[in-house]
Enzyme design. Structure first.
Site, short mmCIF file in Angstrom:
data_model
loop_
_atom_site.label_atom_id
_atom_site.label_comp_id
_atom_site.label_asym_id
_atom_site.label_seq_id
_atom_site.Cartn_x
_atom_site.Cartn_y
_atom_site.Cartn_z
N GLU A 40 -1.52 0.42 -46.13
CA GLU A 40 -0.36 1.13 -45.58
C GLU A 40 0.91 0.28 -45.69
O GLU A 40 0.91 -0.91 -45.36
CB GLU A 40 -0.64 1.44 -44.10
CG GLU A 40 0.50 2.10 -43.35
CD GLU A 40 0.27 2.14 -41.86
OE1 GLU A 40 0.84 3.04 -41.21
OE2 GLU A 40 -0.47 1.28 -41.33
N LYS A 110 1.80 10.76 -42.50
CA LYS A 110 1.01 10.31 -41.35
C LYS A 110 1.30 11.15 -40.11
O LYS A 110 2.45 11.30 -39.70
CB LYS A 110 1.31 8.84 -41.08
CG LYS A 110 0.46 8.18 -40.02
CD LYS A 110 0.83 6.70 -39.92
CE LYS A 110 0.01 5.97 -38.88
NZ LYS A 110 0.46 4.55 -38.76
N CYS A 145 -4.12 4.52 -40.95
CA CYS A 145 -4.10 3.56 -39.85
C CYS A 145 -4.42 4.19 -38.48
O CYS A 145 -5.55 4.52 -38.18
CB CYS A 145 -2.77 2.81 -39.84
SG CYS A 145 -2.83 1.20 -39.00
#
Length: 260
Positions: A40, A110, A145
């Protein structure tokens, strides 16, 4: 299916152009793999949100352009980690998925932003759409994440057809045990492969966990990296997903939809 997880040092001690070159070289070393995955925000820095407005780019920017060229040179499907994407007045933490011809074919913004009303949580806008990447060998659910902490997202990806999850992260070392535990949990509860790549090094005093790993549908860790820059090169058999789900058909016993 050959998967390469390129665990990159993200210490930000070199110019951004050099970081891009180092990442591209790692991708090219994975030539012949079926899937290559980067961490990321490896180029922009996951822990420096105060700089993101200065380094944000569109999908035609330098990071994506270099990764497209690297994917084409290596002939691989490339999950290019994520970039700080600028779209109008908004910024997003956006994963870019590139085919072996060097063409960006999908993106995932995300959904779950980390920071508890600070940092990423207030700097970027949330994504709103789940993303499945249909590779020749398997259907892959994409997560980034902090998403790893939200099992309902992985259930939704499972219901959409995911046989494998790819997680790109910049996870802090102080919670490295959570990283391993959650990656295995997402594999076990969904009877799916998990390929999770983390960053290593230190950013603004925050040590990164590294520990990239591949977990099979039974929760067994097939391979795991240490805490330095490396490429984790792993062979998996996607057909094992159907075998495990048939032998241990726990997913058919889900009853939440019947609860009152």
């Amino acid at each position: 299916m050959r998967i390469c997880l390129a665990q990159l040092d993200v210490s930000l001690t070199e110019p951004m152009a050099e970081r891009i070159g180092r990442a591209a070289a790692a991708v090219r070393r994975c030539a012949g793999a079926d899937l290559v995955v980067l961490p990321e925000l490896w180029a922009h820095g996951a822990w420096v949100p105060d700089r993101w407005d200065l380094t944000a780019e569109g999908l035609d920017g330098p990071v994506v352009g270099a990764m497209c060229a690297a994917a084409q040179a290596a002939g691989v499907h490339l999950h290019a980690g994520s970039i700080v994407e600028r779209d109008g007045d908004n910024l997003y933490n956006t994963a870019v998925l590139i085919d072996p011809d060097g063409v960006p074919v999908q993106k995932y913004r995300k959904i779950h932003r980390f920071g508890f009303d600070t940092g990423e949580a207030v700097t970027v806008a949330p994504g709103t759409e789940l993303v499945l990447w249909k590779l020749p060998q398997a259907t892959v659910g994409i997560a980034t994440c902090y998403d790893l902490r939200f099992p309902e997202m992985f259930r939704a990806l499972l219901d959409a057809g995911a046989q494998m999850f790819v997680v790109s992260a910049s996870w802090p070392a102080r919670r490295s045990e959570h990283w391993r535990l959650l990656a295995r949990a997402r594999a076990v509860e969904n009877l799916a492969f998990v390929a999770a790549v983390g960053a290593c090094g230190t950013q603004v005093g925050i040590e990164q966990a590294g520990g990239s790993l591949v977990v099979d549908p039974w929760g067994e860790v097939l391979a795991q990296a240490g805490t330095t820059e490396t490429v984790l090169d792993v062979e998996i058999d996607p057909a094992r997903v159907d075998v495990v789900r048939a032998e241990f058909p726990v997913l058919r016993d889900r009853r939440l939809g019947d609860a009152k």
